[in-house]
Design a protein around this motif. Structure first.
Motif, PDB file in Angstrom:
ATOM      1  N   VAL A 178      28.095  44.170  51.615  1.00  0.00           N
ATOM      2  CA  VAL A 178      29.328  44.574  50.927  1.00  0.00           C
ATOM      3  C   VAL A 178      30.059  43.312  50.475  1.00  0.00           C
ATOM      4  CG1 VAL A 178      31.546  45.754  51.167  1.00  0.00           C
ATOM      5  CG2 VAL A 178      29.499  46.657  52.331  1.00  0.00           C
ATOM      6  N   ARG A 179      30.433  43.290  49.207  1.00  0.00           N
ATOM      7  CA  ARG A 179      31.163  42.125  48.722  1.00  0.00           C
ATOM      8  C   ARG A 179      32.113  42.497  47.594  1.00  0.00           C
ATOM      9  NH1 ARG A 179      25.713  40.965  47.068  1.00  0.00           N
ATOM     10  NH2 ARG A 179      25.434  40.959  44.792  1.00  0.00           N
ATOM     11  N   ARG A 180      33.049  41.614  47.379  1.00  0.00           N
ATOM     12  CA  ARG A 180      34.050  41.774  46.328  1.00  0.00           C
ATOM     13  C   ARG A 180      33.421  41.544  44.957  1.00  0.00           C
ATOM     14  NH1 ARG A 180      36.780  37.352  44.086  1.00  0.00           N
ATOM     15  NH2 ARG A 180      38.761  37.835  43.041  1.00  0.00           N
ATOM     16  N   VAL A 181      33.851  42.322  43.992  1.00  0.00           N
ATOM     17  CA  VAL A 181      33.488  42.099  42.595  1.00  0.00           C
ATOM     18  C   VAL A 181      34.766  41.715  41.865  1.00  0.00           C
ATOM     19  CG1 VAL A 181      32.541  43.110  40.496  1.00  0.00           C
ATOM     20  CG2 VAL A 181      31.595  43.759  42.717  1.00  0.00           C
ATOM     21  N   ASP A 182      34.770  40.556  41.272  1.00  0.00           N
ATOM     22  CA  ASP A 182      35.975  40.047  40.611  1.00  0.00           C
ATOM     23  C   ASP A 182      36.133  40.698  39.243  1.00  0.00           C
ATOM     24  OD1 ASP A 182      38.147  38.663  39.717  1.00  0.00           O
ATOM     25  OD2 ASP A 182      37.115  36.750  39.464  1.00  0.00           O
ATOM     26  N   PRO A 189      48.150  38.758  38.366  1.00  0.00           N
ATOM     27  CA  PRO A 189      48.340  37.862  39.515  1.00  0.00           C
ATOM     28  C   PRO A 189      47.289  38.053  40.598  1.00  0.00           C
ATOM     29  CG  PRO A 189      49.992  39.599  39.499  1.00  0.00           C
ATOM     30  CD  PRO A 189      49.272  39.701  38.194  1.00  0.00           C
ATOM     31  N   ALA A 190      47.131  37.043  41.444  1.00  0.00           N
ATOM     32  CA  ALA A 190      46.182  37.109  42.564  1.00  0.00           C
ATOM     33  C   ALA A 190      46.557  38.264  43.485  1.00  0.00           C
ATOM     34  CB  ALA A 190      46.191  35.788  43.320  1.00  0.00           C
ATOM     35  N   GLY A 191      45.545  38.804  44.163  1.00  0.00           N
ATOM     36  CA  GLY A 191      45.765  39.945  45.044  1.00  0.00           C
ATOM     37  C   GLY A 191      45.372  41.266  44.411  1.00  0.00           C
ATOM     38  N   TRP A 192      45.050  41.214  43.132  1.00  0.00           N
ATOM     39  CA  TRP A 192      44.608  42.415  42.394  1.00  0.00           C
ATOM     40  C   TRP A 192      43.114  42.591  42.641  1.00  0.00           C
ATOM     41  CZ3 TRP A 192      41.392  43.995  38.417  1.00  0.00           C
ATOM     42  CH2 TRP A 192      41.773  45.119  37.662  1.00  0.00           C
ATOM     43  N   GLU A 193      42.755  43.470  43.561  1.00  0.00           N
ATOM     44  CA  GLU A 193      41.353  43.644  43.962  1.00  0.00           C
ATOM     45  C   GLU A 193      40.936  45.085  43.712  1.00  0.00           C
ATOM     46  OE1 GLU A 193      39.586  41.223  44.637  1.00  0.00           O
ATOM     47  OE2 GLU A 193      40.913  39.629  45.342  1.00  0.00           O
TER      48      GLU A 193
END
Length: 322
Positions: A178-182, A189-193
């Motif tokens: 499991v991983r983040r997809v940018d 702004p940062a923190g938008w996931e």
């Protein structure tokens, strides 16, 4: 003037046939033919500036309603030319949108749902989703409080759970890698996931499952505001390009229909079902399906909406054949 002459003139005027407005007939005929052309080949519309192309593609099935006032005019004015052009419009619409019935054979069913970050009763919503009996459930706009409620209801049936930011994936089958997809476009702004990727060990084999929530599209004075959504779609396309597994599923609120050229970076890498209905948004009066399930190394063979859960989106269920 003699009264008999006046009377004769009045009789002639009243009995004279009503002249059809040739100009209006020509304009309506051209209108029908151009609308038919746009339905068949929406790429003829430019997409620079106000994003007219994307706007029309998003609501493309509704262009068929243009035939109603035209048919009314043709009936009232008894215009064969207008009636014929309206028939062309109807036939083109039917060719593009009608006649698809899906396939009966499938391997698994998955559910995609934007649950709304203001939903008052996420536990009740989760109980609705249990009725779907899906193998995978992808959710967007999940708050930390709502996530606790979802896990509490779904955990027994879907013991495997992954989440990044505001997107979640619940699975009957083990999840790994499991991983983040940018997907964060410039200016956010940062923190938008809003993107994750996981490997699901399905009975049919390991499958990469992506859950994505692309930025919303806004109507502005300058046009159809798709810039952020389109930038996020390009990032998602790049992530899909680097995917090593042959089987891929994408479930998400893409804020776009599969006709919209703004999704080309994604649709160029995954296959979409040739079905434009099963409208999911807004739930109160659905006019478009902006919730999508796409695949590679597999096929989506059917899409349907599920009952209203109290979100501003309807859930969709998609049948997958490997």
């Amino acid at each position: 003037m003699d009264s008999s002459v006046i009377a004769r003139a009045r009789r002639i005027d009243w009995r004279a046939p009503v002249r059809r407005p040739a100009r209006t007939t020509l304009l309506l005929t051209l209108f029908c033919l151009l609308t038919a052309l746009v339905i068949a080949v929406p790429a003829v519309l430019p997409n620079a500036g106000p994003r007219l192309g994307s706007f029309v593609e998003t609501f493309r099935p509704w262009l068929g309603l243009a035939v109603l006032p035209v048919l009314l005019f043709a009936l009232i004015r008894r215009s064969p030319a207008v009636a014929a052009s309206a028939l062309v419009l109807v036939l083109v619409w039917l060719e593009v949108f009608a006649g698809w019935s899906g396939e009966d054979s499938y391997d698994i069913e998955v559910v995609q749902h934007n649950v709304s970050d203001t939903h008052a009763d996420p536990a009740r919503l989760a109980r609705h989703l249990l009725d779907s009996r899906a193998e995978l459930i992808a959710l967007e706009e999940v708050t930390p409080t709502a996530r606790e409620a979802f896990v509490g209801v779904l955990d027994d049936t879907y013991p495997h759970h992954a989440h990044i930011g505001t997107v979640d994936l619940f699975s009957r089958h083990p999840l790994s890698d499991v991983r983040r997809v940018d997907l964060r476009p410039p200016g956010i702004p940062a923190g938008w996931e809003r993107g994750l990727r996981a490997t699901a060990r399905l009975p049919q084999g390991e499958t990469a499952v992506y859950v994505a929530h692309l930025p919303s599209v806004r109507f502005r004075a300058t046009g159809f505001g798709t810039d952020l959504r389109d930038a996020s779609a390009r990032l998602l396309g790049e992530a899909l390009d680097s995917e090593p597994l042959e089987r891929v599923l994408l479930l998400g609120d893409l804020n776009s229909t599969t006709d919209d050229r703004g999704l080309d970076p994604v649709l160029g890498r995954l296959d979409a079902l040739d079905e434009r209905f099963a409208f999911s948004w807004p739930s109160s009066l659905p006019v478009a399906r902006i919730d999508q399930v796409l695949a590679k190394g597999a096929r989506v063979v059917g899409v349907r909406t599920l009952p209203d859960t109290g979100s501003d989106h309807l859930p969709i269920a998609a049948r997958i054949r490997f």
